[in-house]
Design an enzyme around this catalytic site. Structure first.
Site, PDB file in Angstrom:
ATOM      1  CB  CYS A  19      -0.929   0.020   1.202  1.00  0.00           C
ATOM      2  SG  CYS A  19      -2.181  -1.258   1.158  1.00  0.00           S
TER       3      CYS A  19
ATOM      4  CG  ASN B 134      -0.066  -2.984  -3.566  1.00  0.00           C
ATOM      5  OD1 ASN B 134       0.522  -4.050  -3.699  1.00  0.00           O
ATOM      6  ND2 ASN B 134      -0.767  -2.692  -2.488  1.00  0.00           N
ATOM      7  CD  GLU B 135      -3.949  -5.382  -1.428  1.00  0.00           C
ATOM      8  OE1 GLU B 135      -3.387  -6.364  -0.948  1.00  0.00           O
ATOM      9  OE2 GLU B 135      -4.360  -4.436  -0.728  1.00  0.00           O
TER      10      GLU B 135
HETATM   11  O1  AHR Z   1       1.352  -6.514   3.620  1.00  0.00           O
HETATM   12  C1  AHR Z   1       0.588  -5.506   4.204  1.00  0.00           C
HETATM   13  C2  AHR Z   1      -0.405  -4.895   3.228  1.00  0.00           C
HETATM   14  O2  AHR Z   1      -1.347  -5.831   2.844  1.00  0.00           O
HETATM   15  C3  AHR Z   1       0.180  -4.436   1.926  1.00  0.00           C
HETATM   16  O3  AHR Z   1       0.720  -3.175   2.011  1.00  0.00           O
HETATM   17  C4  AHR Z   1      -1.005  -4.433   1.022  1.00  0.00           C
HETATM   18  O4  AHR Z   1      -0.655  -4.620  -0.317  1.00  0.00           O
HETATM   19  C5  AHR Z   1      -1.880  -5.511   1.586  1.00  0.00           C
HETATM   20  O5  AHR Z   1      -3.170  -5.080   1.753  1.00  0.00           O
END
Ligand code: AHR
Length: 664
Positions: free
Chosen positions: A251, A382-383
């Protein structure tokens, strides 16, 4: 017991080839390891590292700087500093007082400290470090600072390292002169080891002195670098033999807002010119507030590439795709303003790989690395999830593929391994022809044991998978009560047989998060725990290490009655050939509370008459490693004998077993 084991008993079973383990009678299993054909290569990137500056992993952790807020750039510019003999509501004629001063508005190193010494006997300036400073007796520490005389005649800065009781355990007096900024250095050797030391500065003479970039590093960093990394922590990473290093997160890539996203260009070049940024994890969780958590970017993109090179790992940077963290604001950059974000990605490829006469290749060369870093992968977002991600990803995909067709682009399927976001992301990314998709799963230990078959049905001709963030959560996702206990590690080990059996599809994998400071953490579980002096690998670390250092080169099959072992009687297995070591490598995981006898039949090649088994086992599923028992759960090695093409082996309760036998 993890789940109820299917048990068989009785004379008939004994006669049919059973054995007694504890009070349980199990049927002996015959496993066939078929070396006659290989199914797929095991990619060198199969087991890697996910690094994110969470839990004080960079500042306060891997990055060996010991001074918190060394250049007074935190939102509260004197956070981490104290003046025990000064009073904000007084002229402090018996001591003195320091105030932050702005050089300029904008970006970079904005502040310095103006120290007004009125009585040198009375004035003191202290730094508390990152939950203290870990100081080791007999080691050498490099103390540096920038200073300029502003008024009067402050003629020297005296630096002292203090133990927890405030006693001096190292000191140096450094003369300062001149009204221009200059850099000063001293090396000091402490007389005592302390976990929570601190720095005290006092001064000779009276007047006003400007101070900036007050820094303290051990000289014994990884590879002895100035601005270096903590040696014990890099050693733990090195020992994993990682195939790749993903950085800088997580994140943290996205930021809570776009303005606070990770911008790699601000993390390269001279260290003292890199602007600091509040760490997005500082107040993320009410139950673990760390308002003093900032990013100095002393560990920036150059250092991440250098670390990848040191580890022999492929660098895998992930960049913002123009969406802030969707768990926070989800702020979007408008599509017609996406250009600079895409340019950041193109420029990063030039920074990593470009010749020294390109603008960004020159920045790399000026930092001391004229040779390219040979980056092969880049991650976009990232996500992220939803149509907002897909439309932005398409723009990056087109621009990167056009200019750098050789670069492999990593996309993401969102934060969950199933559900709407996941289904939508996977469908869209497949349609675009995405090369590698990043999946994340933070789930219960049961989920991991039940999902060893997850990738069996994935399309062999579709996108490859990067299992980019996963960890079994003993309580619930991001619960502060989660533990790195043996049940979580063993469940991950069982699941990982499924990653390996599907090496045709799964080509990169990494546990997350990587590391955590025992006092500065926000998120648990984590693979490595450290304090200011020590660090240790969790059981989850040893599982990762055993897979990574025994990955082999080619996948082969291991079956029982023609079927993969995916949890029948709580047994899981995968197998590879190691063409370099000329060995067959079998991984067997037993998640039951009982020992189980297996007869291993090897076919397709002849094997030598003995090999070794590396075993990770523990009968207490709640057992953890700790600072006091760092290797309570750690591997041991024993011998295995082979008769002809077969070997009998008793798989211990709750164990991961790596069986390596030389091939003739
Ligand atoms: O690993 C912790 C967090 O988990 C990371 O930053 C994120 O990508 C996921 O939600």
């Amino acid at each position: 017991m993890i789940t109820q084991t299917i048990k068989k008993a009785g004379l008939a079973a004994v006669l049919a080839g059973t054995f007694l383990a504890g009070n349980t009678l199990f049927a002996q299993k015959e496993l066939t390891v078929d070396m006659s054909e290989t199914i797929a290569p095991i990619q060198p990137t199969m087991y890697g590292i996910f690094f994110e500056d969470i839990n004080f992993a960079a500042d306060g952790g891997l990055y060996a700087e010991m001074i918190k807020n060394r250049s007074f750039e935190f939102t509260i510019p004197m956070m981490g500093w104290s003046q025990p003999n000064s009073d904000r509501h007084s002229y402090n004629n018996e001591s003195g007082y320091a105030l932050p001063v702005k050089y300029f508005e904008g970006e970079g190193n904005l502040n310095f400290l103006r120290v007004q010494v009125k009585n040198a006997e009375g004035y003191e300036l202290h730094n508390e470090g990152f939950r203290g400073m870990g100081i080791k007796e007999g080691d050498t520490y490099r103390f540096t600072f920038d200073a300029k005389q502003m008024e009067g005649a402050v003629s020297a800065v005296k630096a002292e390292l203090l133990d927890e009781e405030g006693n001096t355990i190292a000191e140096a007096s450094i003369p300062v002169s001149g009204s221009e900024w200059a850099n000063y250095k001293a090396e000091i050797v402490p007389s005592k080891t302390v976990m929570k030391g601190s720095l005290k500065l006092t001064f000779e003479g009276t007047g006003e002195l400007g101070l900036d970039m007050i820094s303290l590093f051990p000289t014994d960093t990884w590879n002895g670098r100035e601005n270096g990394l903590r040696k014990d922590l890099v050693q733990l990473l090195y020992d994993l033999d990682p195939g790749f290093l993903r950085f800088p997160g997580g994140c943290i890539v996205e930021g809570r807002t776009l303005a606070r996203r990770y911008q790699w260009k601000k993390t390269v070049g001279p260290v003292d010119e890199r602007p600091s940024l509040v760490n997005r994890w500082n107040t993320e969780f009410d139950h673990r507030l760390t308002p003093d958590y900032y990013q100095s970017f002393g560990l920036g993109f150059f250092e991440y590439f250098q670390l990848s090179e040191d580890l022999g790992a492929e660098p895998l940077p992930i960049l913002s795709c123009g969406i802030a963290c969707q768990f926070n604001t989800g702020e979007l950059v408008p599509m017609d303003e996406l250009g600079p974000y895409v340019q950041d990605a193109l420029d990063l490829i030039e920074f990593a790989n470009g010749s020294t006469d390109t603008p960004w290749g020159k920045v790399r060369a000026d930092m001391g690395h004229p040779e390219p870093f040979n980056m092969k992968y880049i991650g976009v977002g990232n996500e992220q999830w939803g149509p907002e991600y897909i439309e932005r990803y398409k723009v990056f995909n087109e621009a990167i593929s056009e200019k750098y067709p050789e670069i492999i682009i990593v996309s993401g399927s969102g934060p969950f391994p199933d559900g709407d976001y996941f289904e939508y992301g996977m469908k869209e990314l497949k349609e675009i022809g995405a090369e590698i998709i990043d999946e994340h799963y933070y789930r219960s230990p049961e989920w991991f044991r039940e999902n060893a078959t997850r990738y069996d049905s994935y399309d062999r001709n579709g996108p490859k998978i990067f299992a980019g963030e996963y960890a079994a959560q003993s309580v619930a996702i991001a619960s502060p009560d989660n533990k790195n206990n043996w049940e979580t590690a063993l469940s991950e080990a069982a699941f990982m047989t499924g990653l390996e059996r599907n090496a045709e599809v799964v080509q990169l994998t990494s546990y997350a998060p990587l590391m955590a400071h025992a006092e500065g953490w926000q998120w648990t579980p984590d693979m490595i725990w450290f304090n200011n002096l020590e660090s240790y690998g969790t059981p989850n670390y040893y599982v990762q290490k055993l897979y990574s250092t025994n990955k082999g080169t080619d996948l082969i099959s291991v079956t029982q009655n023609g079927e993969d072992l995916v949890g029948q009687d709580e047994l899981y297995a995968s197998a590879t050939l190691d063409s370099e070591a000329k060995e067959v490598v079998l991984k067997v995981v037993n998640t039951s509370s009982d020992a189980q006898e297996v007869k291993l039949n090897f076919k397709g090649k002849s094997i030598k008459n003995k090999g070794k088994v590396i075993v990770l086992k523990e009968e207490n599923l709640t057992q953890e490693n700790s600072f006091d028992a760092q290797e309570a759960i750690s591997p041991s090695t024993e011998e295995i004998k082979v008769k002809g093409d077969s070997a009998s082996y008793e798989v211990a309760p709750y164990s991961l077993n790596i069986i390596r036998i030389p091939v003739k």
